[in-house]
Design a protein around this motif. Structure first.
Motif, PDB file in Angstrom:
ATOM      1  N   VAL A  97      20.329 103.558  60.675  1.00 20.70           N
ATOM      2  CA  VAL A  97      18.836 103.798  61.145  1.00 20.70           C
ATOM      3  C   VAL A  97      18.653 104.302  62.640  1.00 20.70           C
ATOM      4  O   VAL A  97      17.879 104.827  62.941  1.00 20.70           O
ATOM      5  CB  VAL A  97      17.877 102.787  60.601  1.00 20.70           C
ATOM      6  CG1 VAL A  97      17.917 102.597  58.988  1.00 20.70           C
ATOM      7  CG2 VAL A  97      18.254 101.549  61.095  1.00 20.70           C
ATOM      8  N   GLN A 107      10.223 105.318  61.717  1.00 22.22           N
ATOM      9  CA  GLN A 107      10.551 104.130  61.623  1.00 22.22           C
ATOM     10  C   GLN A 107       9.847 103.225  60.864  1.00 22.22           C
ATOM     11  O   GLN A 107       9.824 102.432  60.089  1.00 22.22           O
ATOM     12  CB  GLN A 107      10.891 103.650  63.081  1.00 22.22           C
ATOM     13  CG  GLN A 107      12.229 104.544  63.739  1.00 22.22           C
ATOM     14  CD  GLN A 107      12.172 103.958  65.125  1.00 22.22           C
ATOM     15  OE1 GLN A 107      11.515 102.921  65.535  1.00 22.22           O
ATOM     16  NE2 GLN A 107      13.035 104.446  65.873  1.00 22.22           N
ATOM     17  N   GLN A 204      19.566  97.184  56.724  1.00 26.82           N
ATOM     18  CA  GLN A 204      20.490  98.257  56.061  1.00 26.82           C
ATOM     19  C   GLN A 204      21.926  97.652  55.847  1.00 26.82           C
ATOM     20  O   GLN A 204      22.817  98.315  54.960  1.00 26.82           O
ATOM     21  CB  GLN A 204      20.746  99.294  57.197  1.00 26.82           C
ATOM     22  CG  GLN A 204      21.347  99.147  58.525  1.00 26.82           C
ATOM     23  CD  GLN A 204      21.583 100.005  59.270  1.00 26.82           C
ATOM     24  OE1 GLN A 204      21.379 101.050  59.063  1.00 26.82           O
ATOM     25  NE2 GLN A 204      22.278  99.547  60.542  1.00 26.82           N
TER      26      GLN A 204
END
Length: 587
Positions: A97, A107, A204
């Motif tokens: 990310v 975001q 993530q």
């Protein structure tokens, strides 16, 4: 040409409602619009440029589908409601990310979607990671922690932890809030976009992050499995375990994916490896699986290539924007610091002002008290001066009185000396009287003894005389004369008796004379003793009066000049007492 013919024909439209993670929008779309037209309109409205991660999702019966960009909206299996509802969501997830998400809006949308998936337990998260993620979510929402503003209970209305985590431990909401706040306080000076990025960087790494799960069977005998599609590749799971895949096919190792009706075929890049086939019961699901596989594979290959001009521009703009925001944050931080310093200086000045005001007030009060004290001291000084004059006058009077008392004391001492002399003379007189009394007592004893001896001699003489008279009376009568007549006695006899009487009278007169002398001496002694006793009483009364006068003078003038009473020695007092007692016994 008529006026009606000049009017342009209005196109037919339909209403659409698009829901993002933080807003709802309504649009009026033309009937001929394709999916790409509606999607571009939404992206322009929210200012999104990284469009390749997102899509418009809608619900079809018991599953969902993504709006196809190259096909008209109304020609797809969209709901027939008015307005038609679509959800603007992330369709594909980045591998990293921090490297791929450029825009802040991108975001933010990912942050909101991943957060919702974690809270809805679509993504499994451990309790410890849930608390840490919740702290970053609080930082993104509330900013820096301020204990004066963020009081206990300020997170009561926020949903921050999955229900599974809340039920797993026997902890109250206050205890959870305390744990989250402890981490939240550590994230000071982190901006909202930085906090959201930290949230996504932690999320993530979770096993179920970005994975879309589908029910499949490995063969026609219906061995149930789960197919997972994500940015890394394809994964095969057991139905009861979505965390650890049994088999994985990374995109770099897949040569081809195809399906015919319900059968999927995954051909590895290595021809030596076995081809994997699986089956799906719904044609709509198969199309969705193929669509996700193609999109994730394209993004996988795109990441391995040089960024396009558009992406480079976006990254450069994002970099410039971050630099500009960083400078703005620094300026803001400096301004905030300066403002805080100014506020602190203002508070210090106000506090100093209040302190000076208090000191001035206290000084005024002290001045007033000093003036009042000075007035009181002046009055006291005047009173003291008057008192000093009065005391001087009294001192003069006291000096005169002292001189008078000294004169009186001298007189008193002289009188005392005279009284002591009189006492000594009285004592000596008493001693003499005692000695004289003793001598008189001895003389009286001798006289009594002589008297007794005289009485014994007289008694013996009378007895002897009687004996002689009895023995001689008959002889005298026989030889010298005839018998006596019976009449009156004869003259001779009378003569002899007269001579005897004379002798006896003589002895009686001596005795009387002696007794009279003794009586006379006793009376003289009593008179002298009485006279001495009277003198002693007068002397005692004079001493008592002098003592009383001295005491009154000492109490009136507070002078310690006491005249001691005349001291009579113990032996002399005893002698006087013995003399009085001897006198009383004699009396």
């Amino acid at each position: 040409m008529s006026i009606l013919g000049l009017k342009k024909k209005q196109p037919k439209t339909f209403k659409v409602k698009v829901s993002t993670m933080d807003a709802e929008m309504e649009f009026s779309c033309e009937v001929k619009w394709k999916g790409k037209d509606l999607f571009d309109l939404v992206c322009r409205t929210i200012g999104l440029r990284e469009t390749w991660f997102f899509g418009l999702r809608y619900t079809v019966k018991d599953t969902y589908a993504w709006l196809k960009p190259d096909k008209r909206v109304l020609d797809q299996e969209v709901p027939k409601d008015s307005p038609i509802t679509f959800h603007f969501l992330a369709k594909f997830f980045p591998e990293k990310v921090e490297d791929e998400l450029v825009q802040e809006i991108t975001q933010h949308l990912f942050f909101l979607q991943v957060k919702k998936q974690i809270l809805d337990e679509e993504i499994f998260c451990s309790p410890e990671a849930s608390v840490l993620l919740a702290s970053y979510a609080v930082q993104a929402k509330y900013g820096d922690y301020d204990p004066n503003f963020h009081k206990p209970g300020f997170l009561a209305q926020d949903e921050l932890l999955p229900k599974r985590v809340l039920m797993q431990y026997q902890m109250t909401p206050d205890m959870w809030e305390e744990k989250i706040t402890a981490w939240y306080a550590e994230h000071r000076n982190i901006t909202r976009d930085e906090a959201e990025m930290e949230y996504l960087k932690i999320a993530q790494d979770l096993e179920m992050y970005g994975v879309s799960y589908f029910s499949i069977t490995q063969n026609k005998r219906d061995t149930e499995l789960l197919l997972g599609v994500d940015a890394q590749g394809l994964h095969i799971y057991n139905p009861n375990n979505k965390l650890s895949p049994n088999k994985s096919f990374p995109w770099s190792g897949i040569r081809n994916i195809s399906y015919s009706e319900k059968e999927f075929t995954i051909k590895p890049l290595d021809k030596k490896k076995e081809v994997f086939k699986f089956y799906s019961s719904q044609l709509r699901v198969n199309k969705l699986i193929l669509q996700l596989c193609i999109g994730n594979h394209d993004l996988f290959m795109r990441r391995r290539k040089v960024d396009s001009i558009e992406v480079q521009q976006m990254k450069a703009q994002a970099k410039e924007e971050k630099a500009r925001k960083k400078v703005e944050r620094q300026i803001l931080a400096r301004e905030k610091q300066m403002r805080e310093e100014a506020e602190r200086a203002k508070e210090d000045m106000e506090r100093r002002l209040f302190q000076l005001q208090d000191e001035a007030r206290m000084a005024n009060e002290a001045l007033l008290r000093s003036e009042e004290t000075a007035d009181l001291l002046a009055e006291k000084a005047q009173i003291a001066e008057e008192e000093a004059k009065l005391l001087a006058h009294k001192a003069a009077e006291a000096e005169q009185e002292r001189q008078r008392l000294e004169v009186t004391a001298l007189k008193t001492k002289e009188e005392k000396r005279l009284m002591e002399q009189k006492m000594r003379e009285a004592e000596s007189l008493a001693v003499k009287l005692v000695e004289q009394s003793e001598r008189r007592l001895k003389e009286a004893d001798h006289l009594k003894q002589d008297l007794n001896e005289a009485k014994d001699a007289e008694r013996k003489a009378k007895q002897k005389l009687l004996e002689i008279t009895k023995s001689t009376y008959p002889l005298i009568a026989a030889y010298s004369s005839p018998p006596p007549p019976t009449g009156p006695e004869s003259p001779d006899t009378t003569l002899d008796m007269g001579s005897m009487s004379v002798r006896m009278d003589f002895k009686d007169s001596d005795m009387k004379r002696l007794s009279m002398e003794i009586e006379r001496e006793r009376l003289e002694y009593m008179e002298k003793s009485k006279h001495l006793q009277d003198q002693l009483k007068e002397l005692k009364s004079e001493i008592e009066s002098l003592k009383l006068e001295e005491q009154q003078q000492a109490g009136l003038y507070s002078l310690r000049s006491y005249a001691e009473p005349p001291y009579i020695p113990h032996s002399n007092r005893n002698s006087a007492y013995m003399a009085q007692m001897a006198f009383y016994e004699e009396v």
